[in-house]
Motif scaffolding. Structure first.
Motif, short mmCIF file in Angstrom:
data_model
loop_
_atom_site.label_atom_id
_atom_site.label_comp_id
_atom_site.label_asym_id
_atom_site.label_seq_id
_atom_site.Cartn_x
_atom_site.Cartn_y
_atom_site.Cartn_z
N ASP A 107 -8.22 3.17 0.17
CA ASP A 107 -7.65 2.22 1.14
C ASP A 107 -6.88 1.17 0.38
O ASP A 107 -7.42 0.49 -0.51
CB ASP A 107 -8.75 1.56 1.97
CG ASP A 107 -9.49 2.58 2.84
OD1 ASP A 107 -8.83 3.52 3.32
OD2 ASP A 107 -10.71 2.43 3.00
N THR A 132 -2.71 0.12 -1.28
CA THR A 132 -1.58 0.73 -1.99
C THR A 132 -2.00 1.06 -3.42
O THR A 132 -2.28 0.15 -4.21
CB THR A 132 -0.37 -0.22 -2.00
OG1 THR A 132 -0.02 -0.53 -0.64
CG2 THR A 132 0.82 0.43 -2.69
N ARG A 178 -11.32 8.81 -0.60
CA ARG A 178 -10.43 8.04 0.25
C ARG A 178 -10.09 6.73 -0.44
O ARG A 178 -10.98 6.01 -0.90
CB ARG A 178 -11.09 7.78 1.60
CG ARG A 178 -10.31 6.90 2.54
CD ARG A 178 -9.01 7.53 2.96
NE ARG A 178 -8.09 6.52 3.48
CZ ARG A 178 -6.80 6.73 3.65
NH1 ARG A 178 -6.28 7.90 3.33
NH2 ARG A 178 -6.03 5.78 4.13
N ASP A 195 3.80 8.54 7.02
CA ASP A 195 4.53 7.44 7.66
C ASP A 195 4.57 6.17 6.81
O ASP A 195 4.75 5.07 7.35
CB ASP A 195 3.91 7.11 9.03
CG ASP A 195 3.93 8.30 9.98
OD1 ASP A 195 4.91 9.07 9.92
OD2 ASP A 195 2.96 8.47 10.74
N GLY A 196 4.39 6.33 5.49
CA GLY A 196 4.50 5.19 4.60
C GLY A 196 3.38 4.19 4.71
O GLY A 196 3.47 3.09 4.17
N ALA A 197 2.29 4.54 5.40
CA ALA A 197 1.15 3.62 5.52
C ALA A 197 0.44 3.47 4.19
O ALA A 197 0.39 4.41 3.39
CB ALA A 197 0.19 4.14 6.58
N PRO A 198 -0.09 2.27 3.89
CA PRO A 198 -0.82 2.10 2.63
C PRO A 198 -2.11 2.91 2.65
O PRO A 198 -2.80 2.98 3.67
CB PRO A 198 -1.10 0.60 2.57
CG PRO A 198 -1.09 0.16 4.01
CD PRO A 198 -0.08 1.04 4.69
N GLY A 199 -2.41 3.55 1.55
CA GLY A 199 -3.61 4.37 1.45
C GLY A 199 -3.26 5.77 1.00
O GLY A 199 -2.11 6.20 1.06
N ASP A 247 -0.81 8.60 2.32
CA ASP A 247 -0.86 8.68 3.77
C ASP A 247 0.55 8.89 4.33
O ASP A 247 1.55 8.48 3.73
CB ASP A 247 -1.46 7.41 4.37
CG ASP A 247 -2.96 7.33 4.14
OD1 ASP A 247 -3.54 8.32 3.67
OD2 ASP A 247 -3.54 6.27 4.43
#
Length: 442
Positions: free
Chosen positions: A41, A43, A39, A125-129, A123
Motif C-alpha cells: 500500500d 507508492t 500487498r 489506473d495509476g493508483a498508488p500501490g 495497481d
C-alpha cells in the motif's frame, strides 16, 4: 554456476533432502515451487524494493545456499548472496498471470543458490500501490517463511529509504537430528501407529510422484458461509480439540463419502520450528501422516484429534526414515498418504515500511504434491476460504465439485452436532446446579 565444496556446510535436513530429490525426479516442476504474494500500500520505489530484497536474502543463509551430494549424504552450504531479479508484470496482474510469467522461469536456479525471483505488478489506473509476487523453492521456503520474508522486507525497505545500514543477522540455529535411542523409540511408535494402513482407494496403482509433479493441477474453490471459522472453533471447544481437528475431520469424512474408505492417512504439514527459529527462513516443517479410522462413525473428531496429537508428540523422526520404517509394500503411489490437508491460521499483520506498508496475501499451491490436496485458510472476520486441487486427468479431478460440497456439508454437520451437544451439556449442568442449590436452601 556457483557451487560449494562438498566438505563444507551442514547435513541437509530430511525436508531439504525430500525436495532436493523431488527436483531431480521432476526438474522445474511447479509442484516444488512456491509463489507468494505481498500487498504493498503506497507508492513503491522499485530501486529501494530491489535493494531491500537483496538485504533480506543476505540475512538468511537458506536463501543463498547450495546443496551438494557428498559421501552418500546431502550437505547445505552458503554461497555469496545474489540480489533477486525483479520482473515487471502488467498492471493489476492476478496470481495466475504472475504464475504463468514466473513459475517456470530459469531465473530461479537452486544449483547456483538463486532461490528468490520477484515480480512487481502496479495497481491499475495509476493508483498508488502494487502486488509483489515472490517465487521461491520449497527446498528453502514454507508458509511461515513468507511471513518472515515480508516482515524483514518491510524493515529493510524502511532502512534503505532512510539510508540506514542493515543490522547483522543472528546466527542460524543448526538442525538437531534425534539421538539413536530417541530415533528407535520414534520408529517403534510409527510402526505400530501405521501398521497395515491401506492406501486411499485410487485408479489402478495410482500416479507416481513424477507423474503428479508433471501433471498440471486442476483447482476448485471451496466457499464457506460467514462465521465458519468461529463455528469450527466453537465445535472444537465443545469436543475438547482445536479447530484444525474439526476441519481435518470434515475433509476426512468427505473423502470417505466419495471413496468409501474407512482406514487411510491424510498428510498434514506442521511446523517443526524451534523457539530459536521463529525468525528463520527455510523449509522448517514436516508432514504428519494422520491415520483416519471409521470417519463416518460417531466420535470421528476425537479419533482424528488423538491420532494427530500423538503424531505431534512423535514428529521428530525424519520423514524419509519414517517412510523407510513403516512402508511394508511396494507400489507406484505416494507412500503413507495420497491426500494432503494444509491449514493456514496464522495472523497476517500489516508491516510499516516507512513510506509504504506491506502485508501477505493468501495464495494457492502452484502444483500437485498429492493425488488430492486441500488448502484451507482462516481469514479476518472468522471466515474460511479453501481450494481443492488434483492433477489433471486423475481420479479426483472430475470429483472436485462433489468433494467441495461434501466438505461443506460435513463441516456444517460437525459444528451443528457439537453446538447441540454443548448446549445440552450446559442445560444439564444448569439443572444440576439448580437442584443442588435448592436442596442446599432447604
Amino acid at each position: 554456476m556457483t557451487t560449494a565444496p562438498a566438505t563444507t556446510g551442514r547435513p541437509a535436513t530430511a525436508t531439504e533432502r525430500q525436495f532436493w530429490f523431488a527436483e531431480r525426479i521432476a526438474p522445474g516442476s511447479p509442484a516444488w515451487r512456491v509463489l507468494s504474494a505481498v500487498r504493498i500500500d503506497g507508492t513503491v520505489d522499485r530501486a529501494l524494493l530491489t535493494e531491500a530484497a537483496g538485504r533480506v536474502v543476505a540475512r538468511h543463509p537458506a536463501l543463498h545456499s547450495v546443496f551438494t551430494p557428498a559421501g552418500g549424504d546431502l550437505r547445505c552450504a552458503p554461497v555469496a548472496p545474489l540480489v533477486p531479479p525483479l520482473t515487471d508484470l502488467p498492471p493489476g496482474a492476478d496470481f495466475d498471470t504472475a504464475a504463468a510469467r514466473l513459475a517456470r522461469t530459469a531465473l530461479l536456479d537452486i544449483a547456483a543458490g538463486r532461490h528468490v525471483v520477484l515480480g512487481l505488478s502496479p495497481d491499475g489506473d495509476g493508483a498508488p500501490g502494487a502486488t509483489l509476487y515472490v517465487l521461491t523453492h520449497h527446498l528453502v521456503h514454507d508458509g511461515l517463511s513468507h511471513e518472515v520474508f515480508t516482515a524483514d522486507l518491510a524493515a529493510a525497505y524502511a532502512r534503505a529509504a532512510a539510508g540506514a545500514p542493515e543490522p547483522a543477522p543472528a546466527p542460524p540455529a543448526p538442525p538437531r537430528p534425534p539421538d539413536p535411542v530417541a530415533e528407535a523409540e520414534l520408529t517403534a511408535y510409527w510402526r505400530t501407529a501405521l501398521a497395515g494402513v491401506p492406501d486411499l482407494p485410487g485408479a489402478d496403482d495410482g500416479p507416481t510422484q513424477r507423474e503428479l509433479a508433471e501433471a498440471g493441477p486442476v483447482g476448485h474453490p471451496v466457499a464457506f458461509p460467514d462465521g465458519a471459522a468461529a463455528a469450527a472453533k466453537a465445535a472444537g471447544r465443545a469436543l475438547a480439540c482445536p479447530p484444525i481437528a474439526v476441519l481435518l475431520t470434515a475433509y476426512a469424512q468427505a473423502l470417505h463419502d466419495l471413496s468409501r474408505a474407512d482406514d487411510f492417512c491424510i498428510g498434514t504439514p506442521v511446523s517443526s520450528r524451534t523457539p530459536d527459529q521463529t525468525a528463520a527462513i527455510g523449509c522448517l516443517l514436516t508432514t504428519l501422516p494422520v491415520r483416519v479410522r471409521r470417519p463416518a462413525d460417531p466420535g470421528a473428531c476425537t479419533r482424528v484429534w488423538e491420532a494427530f496429537a500423538d503424531g505431534l508428540l512423535h514428529m521428530d523422526l525424519p520423514q524419509d526414515r519414517l517412510i523407510g520404517a513403516v512402508r511394508g509394500r511396494p507400489g507406484r503411489r505416494l507412500p503413507l498418504y495420497q491426500a494432503l490437508f494444509a491449514y493456514e491460521s496464522w495472523p497476517r499483520p500489516v508491516h510499516d515500511a516507512g513510506p509504504v506498508r506491506l502485508r501477505t496475501v493468501p495464495v494457492v499451491p502452484l502444483g500437485a504434491q498429492a493425488e488430492i490436496q486441500f488448502q484451507l485458510g482462516e481469514l479476518p472476520g472468522n471466515r474460511l476460504a479453501g481450494v481443492l486441487q488434483a492433477p489433471a486427468g486423475g481420479l479426483w479431478s472430475e470429483r472436485l465439485p462433489a468433494l467441495a460440497d461434501a466438505v461443506r456439508r460435513r463441516l456444517a454437520e460437525l459444528t451443528a452436532v457439537a453446538t447441540t451437544t454443548s448446549a445440552s451439556t450446559s442445560a444439564s449442568t444448569s439443572a444440576t446446579t439448580s437442584t443442588t442449590d435448592d436442596r442446599g436452601s432447604r
